[in-house]
Design a protein around this motif. Structure first.
Motif, mmCIF file in Angstrom:
data_model
loop_
_atom_site.group_PDB
_atom_site.id
_atom_site.type_symbol
_atom_site.label_atom_id
_atom_site.label_comp_id
_atom_site.label_asym_id
_atom_site.label_seq_id
_atom_site.Cartn_x
_atom_site.Cartn_y
_atom_site.Cartn_z
ATOM 1 N N PRO A 36 0.838 -1.197 0.000
ATOM 2 C CA PRO A 36 0.000 0.000 0.000
ATOM 3 C C PRO A 36 0.880 1.257 0.000
ATOM 4 O O PRO A 36 1.939 1.279 0.625
ATOM 5 N N LEU A 37 0.455 2.275 -0.720
ATOM 6 C CA LEU A 37 1.169 3.536 -0.715
ATOM 7 C C LEU A 37 0.268 4.664 -1.183
ATOM 8 O O LEU A 37 -0.828 4.428 -1.682
ATOM 9 N N VAL A 38 0.725 5.878 -0.991
ATOM 10 C CA VAL A 38 -0.018 7.051 -1.445
ATOM 11 C C VAL A 38 0.403 7.328 -2.881
ATOM 12 O O VAL A 38 1.593 7.413 -3.181
ATOM 13 N N VAL A 39 -0.593 7.449 -3.764
ATOM 14 C CA VAL A 39 -0.334 7.715 -5.171
ATOM 15 C C VAL A 39 -1.066 9.004 -5.537
ATOM 16 O O VAL A 39 -2.292 9.084 -5.387
ATOM 17 N N ASN A 40 -0.332 9.993 -5.968
ATOM 18 C CA ASN A 40 -0.921 11.288 -6.324
ATOM 19 C C ASN A 40 -1.796 11.852 -5.207
ATOM 20 O O ASN A 40 -2.863 12.391 -5.445
#
Length: 161
Positions: free
Chosen positions: A111-115
């Motif tokens: 999981p990660l923050v994208v835009n």
């Protein structure tokens, strides 16, 4: 300004600037929501989405997808990607489960923050296979945007841990 002039200012190719303009016009025409969703709502929707997709649970995946969900993918002309947007919860869910079924034991979903929003990456010991940005509205996934073009993917292999 022409696309060539804009490209020179923003440091992109004229073709990339035309694509950005096309996407922006489509986004405006679609009236896509530009609201902030609290992080708890994001987390719940993304967790349910990831669990259902990786477990191959079609019914659970469809429940977390908005009735008007759209999936896009960008292969950059270098790798296989959906040539046209995929519309509707059933088609999007089946597409996603097909991708999840192709994961090897060495690949991890991170999981990660994208835009600035929720998303995830699929990472192998040798690099990043794909990045996915998810748009959440009213607790449902409304957009699934994949980038699979090797030229556009950061190397996240160090996050395998």
């Amino acid at each position: 300004m022409s696309y060539d002039e804009i490209a020179g200012v923003v440091g992109r190719s004229p073709a990339a600037v035309r694509q950005l303009a096309t996407r922006a016009r489509a986004h405006i025409a679609a009236g896509a929501p530009r609201v902030r969703v609290d992080s708890d709502q994001h987390h719940k929707a993304v967790a349910a989405f990831t669990r259902a997709a990786t477990e191959g649970d079609l019914a659970a995946l469809i429940k977390v997808l908005d009735p008007a969900v759209v999936l896009t993918s960008d292969g950059g002309g270098k790798v296989t990607a959906a040539r046209r947007p995929v519309h509707g919860p059933d088609r999007v869910a089946r597409f996603l489960i097909g991708i999840a079924n192709q994961l090897s034991p060495l690949e991890r979903v991170i999981p990660l923050v994208v835009n600035g929003g929720p998303g995830f990456a699929v990472v192998t010991p040798t690099g990043t296979r794909l990045i996915c940005a998810l748009t959440v509205h009213n607790g449902l996934i409304t957009r699934v945007d994949f980038v699979v073009s090797p030229d556009k993917l950061p190397d996240l292999a160090d996050r395998l841990g």
